[in-house]
Design a protein around this motif. Structure first.
Motif, mmCIF file in Angstrom:
data_model
loop_
_atom_site.group_PDB
_atom_site.id
_atom_site.type_symbol
_atom_site.label_atom_id
_atom_site.label_comp_id
_atom_site.label_asym_id
_atom_site.label_seq_id
_atom_site.Cartn_x
_atom_site.Cartn_y
_atom_site.Cartn_z
ATOM 1 N N CYS A 614 24.867 65.972 10.973
ATOM 2 C CA CYS A 614 23.876 66.841 11.620
ATOM 3 C C CYS A 614 23.256 67.853 10.670
ATOM 4 C CB CYS A 614 24.531 67.587 12.782
ATOM 5 S SG CYS A 614 25.141 66.521 14.098
ATOM 6 N N GLN A 615 23.646 67.848 9.407
ATOM 7 C CA GLN A 615 23.218 68.907 8.496
ATOM 8 C C GLN A 615 21.855 68.646 7.862
ATOM 9 O OE1 GLN A 615 26.805 68.443 6.154
ATOM 10 N NE2 GLN A 615 27.585 70.429 6.831
ATOM 11 N N HIS A 616 21.513 67.389 7.681
ATOM 12 C CA HIS A 616 20.304 67.069 6.932
ATOM 13 C C HIS A 616 19.044 67.406 7.718
ATOM 14 C CE1 HIS A 616 17.272 64.113 5.259
ATOM 15 N NE2 HIS A 616 17.606 64.822 4.217
ATOM 16 N N GLN A 617 18.982 67.005 8.976
ATOM 17 C CA GLN A 617 17.866 67.341 9.869
ATOM 18 C C GLN A 617 18.444 67.858 11.182
ATOM 19 O OE1 GLN A 617 14.830 64.378 10.459
ATOM 20 N NE2 GLN A 617 14.339 64.221 8.296
ATOM 21 N N PRO A 618 18.777 69.148 11.236
ATOM 22 C CA PRO A 618 19.439 69.675 12.432
ATOM 23 C C PRO A 618 18.526 69.864 13.630
ATOM 24 C CG PRO A 618 19.090 71.414 10.819
ATOM 25 C CD PRO A 618 18.716 70.135 10.148
ATOM 26 N N LEU A 831 29.067 80.290 1.922
ATOM 27 C CA LEU A 831 27.883 80.198 2.771
ATOM 28 C C LEU A 831 26.624 80.018 1.948
ATOM 29 C CD1 LEU A 831 28.456 82.995 5.439
ATOM 30 C CD2 LEU A 831 29.123 80.614 5.532
ATOM 31 N N ALA A 832 26.666 80.486 0.705
ATOM 32 C CA ALA A 832 25.479 80.438 -0.145
ATOM 33 C C ALA A 832 25.190 79.043 -0.685
ATOM 34 C CB ALA A 832 25.641 81.417 -1.313
ATOM 35 N N GLU A 833 25.968 78.053 -0.265
ATOM 36 C CA GLU A 833 25.770 76.683 -0.739
ATOM 37 C C GLU A 833 24.385 76.161 -0.391
ATOM 38 O OE1 GLU A 833 26.612 72.750 -2.174
ATOM 39 O OE2 GLU A 833 27.370 74.752 -2.607
ATOM 40 N N GLY A 834 23.844 76.586 0.731
ATOM 41 C CA GLY A 834 22.512 76.144 1.133
ATOM 42 C C GLY A 834 22.547 74.845 1.914
ATOM 43 N N ARG A 835 21.351 74.344 2.212
ATOM 44 C CA ARG A 835 21.234 73.132 3.021
ATOM 45 C C ARG A 835 21.908 71.952 2.331
ATOM 46 N NH1 ARG A 835 17.433 68.809 3.776
ATOM 47 N NH2 ARG A 835 16.323 69.429 1.893
ATOM 48 N N ILE A 836 22.710 71.206 3.099
ATOM 49 C CA ILE A 836 23.381 70.025 2.559
ATOM 50 C C ILE A 836 22.349 68.917 2.377
ATOM 51 C CG2 ILE A 836 25.102 68.236 2.992
ATOM 52 C CD1 ILE A 836 26.311 70.921 2.286
ATOM 53 N N ILE A 837 22.260 68.379 1.175
ATOM 54 C CA ILE A 837 21.325 67.296 0.879
ATOM 55 C C ILE A 837 22.052 65.961 0.814
ATOM 56 C CG2 ILE A 837 19.816 66.342 -0.918
ATOM 57 C CD1 ILE A 837 18.731 69.105 -1.363
ATOM 58 N N CYS A 838 23.239 65.932 0.214
ATOM 59 C CA CYS A 838 24.018 64.692 0.149
ATOM 60 C C CYS A 838 25.103 64.741 1.217
ATOM 61 C CB CYS A 838 24.643 64.516 -1.238
ATOM 62 S SG CYS A 838 25.691 63.046 -1.375
ATOM 63 N N GLU A 845 22.030 72.319 -1.536
ATOM 64 C CA GLU A 845 20.825 72.531 -2.337
ATOM 65 C C GLU A 845 21.060 73.508 -3.485
ATOM 66 O OE1 GLU A 845 16.076 73.240 -1.459
ATOM 67 O OE2 GLU A 845 17.568 73.709 0.078
ATOM 68 N N LYS A 846 21.855 74.584 -3.249
ATOM 69 C CA LYS A 846 22.072 75.564 -4.312
ATOM 70 C C LYS A 846 22.850 74.953 -5.477
ATOM 71 C CE LYS A 846 23.910 80.110 -5.389
ATOM 72 N NZ LYS A 846 24.620 81.330 -4.910
ATOM 73 N N THR A 847 23.888 74.196 -5.158
ATOM 74 C CA THR A 847 24.668 73.531 -6.210
ATOM 75 C C THR A 847 23.777 72.633 -7.054
ATOM 76 O OG1 THR A 847 26.703 73.583 -4.910
ATOM 77 C CG2 THR A 847 26.574 71.932 -6.648
ATOM 78 N N LEU A 848 22.918 71.889 -6.392
ATOM 79 C CA LEU A 848 22.040 70.970 -7.106
ATOM 80 C C LEU A 848 21.022 71.726 -7.951
ATOM 81 C CD1 LEU A 848 21.530 68.494 -4.144
ATOM 82 C CD2 LEU A 848 22.710 67.962 -6.288
ATOM 83 N N SER A 849 20.412 72.755 -7.394
ATOM 84 C CA SER A 849 19.403 73.520 -8.134
ATOM 85 C C SER A 849 20.015 74.200 -9.349
ATOM 86 C CB SER A 849 18.757 74.570 -7.221
ATOM 87 O OG SER A 849 18.046 73.958 -6.192
ATOM 88 N N ALA A 878 16.053 59.958 -3.206
ATOM 89 C CA ALA A 878 14.640 60.361 -3.222
ATOM 90 C C ALA A 878 14.506 61.878 -3.146
ATOM 91 C CB ALA A 878 13.901 59.704 -2.060
ATOM 92 N N GLU A 879 15.352 62.522 -2.357
ATOM 93 C CA GLU A 879 15.307 63.983 -2.257
ATOM 94 C C GLU A 879 15.822 64.644 -3.533
ATOM 95 O OE1 GLU A 879 16.275 65.388 2.029
ATOM 96 O OE2 GLU A 879 17.006 63.334 1.814
ATOM 97 N N LEU A 880 16.780 64.020 -4.184
ATOM 98 C CA LEU A 880 17.218 64.547 -5.470
ATOM 99 C C LEU A 880 16.073 64.522 -6.475
ATOM 100 C CD1 LEU A 880 20.767 62.900 -5.834
ATOM 101 C CD2 LEU A 880 20.154 65.090 -4.796
ATOM 102 N N GLU A 881 15.307 63.442 -6.476
ATOM 103 C CA GLU A 881 14.160 63.349 -7.373
ATOM 104 C C GLU A 881 13.132 64.437 -7.067
ATOM 105 O OE1 GLU A 881 12.575 59.413 -7.215
ATOM 106 O OE2 GLU A 881 14.390 58.462 -7.980
#
Length: 889
Positions: A614-618, A831-838, A845-849, A878-881
């Motif tokens: 449920c995290q990717h598109q809540p 909490l600062a991890e941000g939106r889960i992408i994977c 998102e924060k970890t990836l950025s 695709a979102e990682l790209e």
């Protein structure tokens, strides 16, 4: 590490899409279920998508239908079965067999499907039994039958590795069938000369690995493939020997394709693509020896779906690119057992074992079943079936393992029809769906991990679903429920089954008899004599089956150029492009497309139970082009009100160039169970393909305006809210509870009071921060060092800035850190991890950025190595790209 090293891994099959991935499951002492991919299964070779990996997280006992219910009162199984049998008998006696109906599902196992079809068509004597596969693959069924003489998909998954050119038509394979898409990516890496073409109005995740993307105008596939056939003829790229020896109808088909007499430039203009792209596609198809065309709902869900299917098949037949390694038209099914349901007669226009209602077929099945009242003509297809309920012609319906009050178009009409129907029975494994709310009798069915039987995937491969866990409550197998009702109706001799292996053998025997009569490809040979123990151990088998096959066996149909028609020749079918009857006008100027999101499944009755999915598109989203957003004064994360001739919906806005101007897109999954107004099936009218009966669900005329609430809120709670009356609310499952997104007509102050009153924790410790001048309110209630209930209210909230809010129940942070985050609205700690992408690896998102910036990452392979994101099913790549591009912009 496993907490239970003694219990073995049990091989079973995934409960979701038609890829049919093999799964290994292992129950744990703490009640959890470990899940991993089955490396020995030929469909997935050990890989699983995000949904498959989360199967163990969807087995919640709090959301299960556990006991039989009549008028929402618990009753015994005997009482429930007797009631269903008596009501059906009385209805039939008074109004005839066509006054009752079954509506089935690709979630049923083949054995369940077989028994349901046998009861309705064989013993009740009506063919009013249809399935939600009507919404999914019935246009492919009709196209196959017209071209091949039978519903037989020619190819196999190994064609992916063998192809020179792979074409995706109307399929976002990267999200909807990720395991197959990863095979395509691996095949391209192994063979750099292999090309991928994506034909889709949208720029989807599948396009990022494509050599060519044709952003075709919505619905014009027939025009494209007709023009391709004409081009192949004009440039001597046809296989005339194959046409002469193995086909019929070529001249009429070519003449039909050439009638428009359009130049390449004129065709490109109609298709809204460039002439250069169009010619490149034509040349790729014409000059590639091995062409694999994978197609799905973008082709099938259309008023011209069957013609689209045949326009694709025509091009393969005219070039001889069918039934050979790497070459075939390939229908990718949407459900785990859509194919199995078709095999046993789950569609209203089929009898059983791919037999139609000819006199000799009816005689064969009548004698085999010993069913003198057998139906002798097709019944009502899904849309017609529910129309008949609305008109009072059908007075009793049994719905099994599906949610038509959400999935069928014009859902207001479906809901009204079921509310009006004198007797509605629903069998399901979950307790809360829009359809169950309308049931007179609710029957608890076993769910995935509890039931046992077989499913057939997109490549005709039969796999076992095995019992892995104990059954919750008093749930029973669907075949048992149906058989018990049948026996109560007086049909004991036809339904005296002891277990599912016995049903499977009977079904396999019928395929052998049907094959002897019709020469259809569906035949199960030695499986008709399989023992109970061999059935339990059965390895995947790909039909046609003559002898028991080895685990990795694969085969193609029509390799010898012999088809299932009377003269053994395939039929090319003359088709012309016909515009949809759904047309945009001044009142409804936009054409709404629809489809799936990455991590959810159908109406979310099960996948929404897994927090990670449920995290990717809540929230329900509306993808809209920047030009349309500007025209309707919509900004990113606004809420849009979408209106059609049949209803309205409220969706969160996502602005981007992935969609074409005038063609917004929304996802199909939301229902009244998890949102106030996210159900887009309220918008679509029931326009159907006249041949297949499949409804069009990709081209709904709509209007859009900005919805301007007075206040918005985010709320987390341990238990779902009993009532919430805001015009816009969406419920999301999170770890430890639920998160609600709310938009209201109330002022922030009044919404604050309303939400505070909803808290079930009035007497526990709470902290508050109120700023009436800034119209912002925050509250948190806690006990035992955990947040129990919290919310933030303001005039305007940007959900992307508050992705951390759903993690307030995170037990990795101290309570003081959580409360500090809430009161300051600045996320701290994890909490600062941000939106889960994977979703697979839970990377935010924060970890990836940070990894991209600190390590100067320029490609996804490096980012995957550093963070593990994209190393699961790959549907997030695709979102990682895109994220890499954004960081360096």
């Amino acid at each position: 590490m496993s907490q239970n090293p003694i219990t073995p891994w049990i091989k079973t099959t995934c409960a979701y899409c038609g890829v049919g991935c093999g799964v290994e499951a292992k129950p744990q002492r703490n009640g959890a279920l470990l899940i991993r991919g089955d490396k020995s299964h030929p469909a997935n070779l050990g890989k699983l998508c995000s949904k498959g990996q989360a199967l163990g997280e969807t087995l919640s006992d709090t959301h299960r239908l556990k006991f039989p219910m009549i008028e929402n009162q618990r009753v015994s199984w005997d009482k429930a079965i007797s009631t269903v049998a008596e009501q059906f008998q009385q209805t039939i006696a008074k109004h005839g067999p066509d006054s009752v109906a079954f509506y089935l599902s690709g979630q049923l196992l083949t054995e369940d499907y077989y028994v349901a079809n046998k009861l309705m068509k064989g013993f009740i004597g009506s063919a009013n039994v249809d399935t939600n596969s009507r919404l999914c693959m019935s246009s492919s069924v009709a196209g196959h039958k017209r071209a091949f003489g039978s519903d037989s998909m020619p190819g196999c998954y190994q064609d992916i590795e063998a192809a020179d050119l792979i074409i995706l038509v109307g399929s976002n394979l990267a999200w909807c069938h990720p395991i197959l898409f990863q095979r395509i990516k691996a095949a391209k890496a192994q063979n750099p000369d292999c090309k991928l073409v994506v034909i889709d109005p949208r720029k989807t995740a599948s396009c990022y690995d494509a050599d060519l993307h044709l952003a075709l105008a919505n619905g014009k596939d027939v025009l494209l493939f007709n023009r391709l056939l004409a081009y192949l003829a004009d440039n001597q790229l046809l296989d005339h020997d194959y046409i002469e020896q193995h086909t019929q109808g070529f001249e009429a088909t070519l003449q039909s394709a050439q009638q428009d007499k359009l130049t390449l430039e004129q065709t490109a203009k109609q298709l809204q693509i460039s002439p250069v792209q169009l010619k490149q596609f034509f040349e790729l198809f014409g000059h590639s020896d091995k062409v694999l065309t994978l197609y799905s709902q973008g082709v099938n869900q259309s008023t011209q779906g069957t013609d689209k299917v045949n326009s694709i098949i025509n091009c393969h037949l005219a070039t001889g690119k069918i039934g050979q390694p790497g070459s075939s038209p390939f229908s990718i099914t949407g459900q785990p057992n859509a194919m199995g349901g078709r095999e046993v007669g789950g569609l209203a226009n089929m009898l059983a074992s791919h037999l139609d209602f000819s006199d000799r077929n009816c005689e064969l099945v009548r004698d085999f079943w010993r069913a003198p009242q057998i139906a002798t003509r097709p019944g009502l297809k899904a849309i017609d079936m529910f129309d008949a309920i609305a008109e009072g012609k059908i007075k009793a319906i049994w719905i099994m393992a599906t949610n038509p009050a959400v999935s069928l178009p014009d859902s207001h009409k479906i809901k009204a029809a079921l509310a009006k129907c004198p007797f509605v029975v629903v069998s399901d494994c979950v307790a809360d769906t829009d359809t169950l709310a309308l049931a007179d009798v609710k029957l608890p069915a076993q769910g995935w991990s509890e039931k046992s039987g077989t499913v057939t995937n997109s490549e005709r491969r039969i796999s076992r679903q095995r019992r892995v866990t104990t059954t919750q409550g008093e749930a029973k197998p669907d075949w048992w429920i149906i058989s018990e009702v049948a026996k109560k109706m007086g049909f004991i001799h036809g339904f005296n089954y002891r277990h599912e292996a016995q049903i499977f053998r009977e079904y396999a025997t019928l395929t052998n008899k049907a094959h002897g009569l019709s020469q259809n490809a569906l035949v199960l040979g030695d499986l008709a004599d399989i023992s109970d123990s061999d059935y339990y151990r059965l390895a995947p088998q790909q039909w046609p089956v003559n002898r028991l096959q080895s685990q990795m066996f694969h085969q193609r149909l029509f390799a010898d150029g012999r088809f299932n028609t009377d003269n053994r020749r395939a039929r090319l079918i003359p088709v012309r492009y016909i515009a949809s009857a759904q047309t945009c006008d001044q009142q409804f100027p936009l054409k709404l497309n629809s489809g799936r999101s990455r991590d959810q499944w159908h109406t979310m009755t099960r996948t929404a139970l897994a927090a990670r999915l449920c995290q990717h598109q809540p929230e329900p989203q509306l993808q809209i082009h920047p030009e349309d957003a500007a025209a309707y004064r919509l900004d990113q994360h606004d809420i849009a009100e979408i209106t059609s001739v049949t209803g309205k919906a409220l969706l969160r806005v996502n602005v981007g160039k992935e969609v074409k101007p005038g063609e917004p897109f929304s996802t199909i999954h939301w229902s009244n169970s998890n949102s106030s107004a996210g159900k887009i099936s309220t918008l679509g009218k029931a326009f159907i393909d006249p041949i297949s009966g499949q409804p069009e669900m990709k081209a709904t005329p709509v209007s859009i305006r900005r919805y301007s609430p007075q206040s918005q809120a985010l709320l987390v709670c341990r238990q779902p809210l009993a009532r919430l009356e805001s015009p816009y609310w969406v419920k999301q499952t999170i770890k430890g509870g639920f998160c609600y997104f709310i938009a209201s007509e109330l002022s922030p102050g009044l919404l604050n009071k309303s939400l505070k009153a909803l808290s079930p924790y009035q007497q526990i410790t709470q902290v508050m921060a109120e700023s009436p001048q800034q119209q912002c309110y925050r509250l948190a209630q806690s006990s035992q060092q955990q947040v129990q209930f919290a919310y933030i209210v303001s005039e305007q909230l940007d959900p992307s800035h508050h992705a951390w809010f759903a993690a307030l129940f995170n037990d990795q942070d101290e309570l003081s850190t959580l409360l500090s985050s809430l009161l300051s609205t600045e996320p701290k700690g994890t909490l600062a991890e941000g939106r889960i992408i994977c979703a697979c690896k839970q990377v935010g998102e924060k970890t990836l950025s940070c990894a991209i910036k600190q390590q100067e990452v320029k490609d996804t392979a490096t980012l995957t190595t550093l963070t593990e994101a994209g190393s699961g099913c790959g549907s997030c790549i695709a979102e990682l790209e895109e994220l890499i591009k954004t960081v360096y912009e």
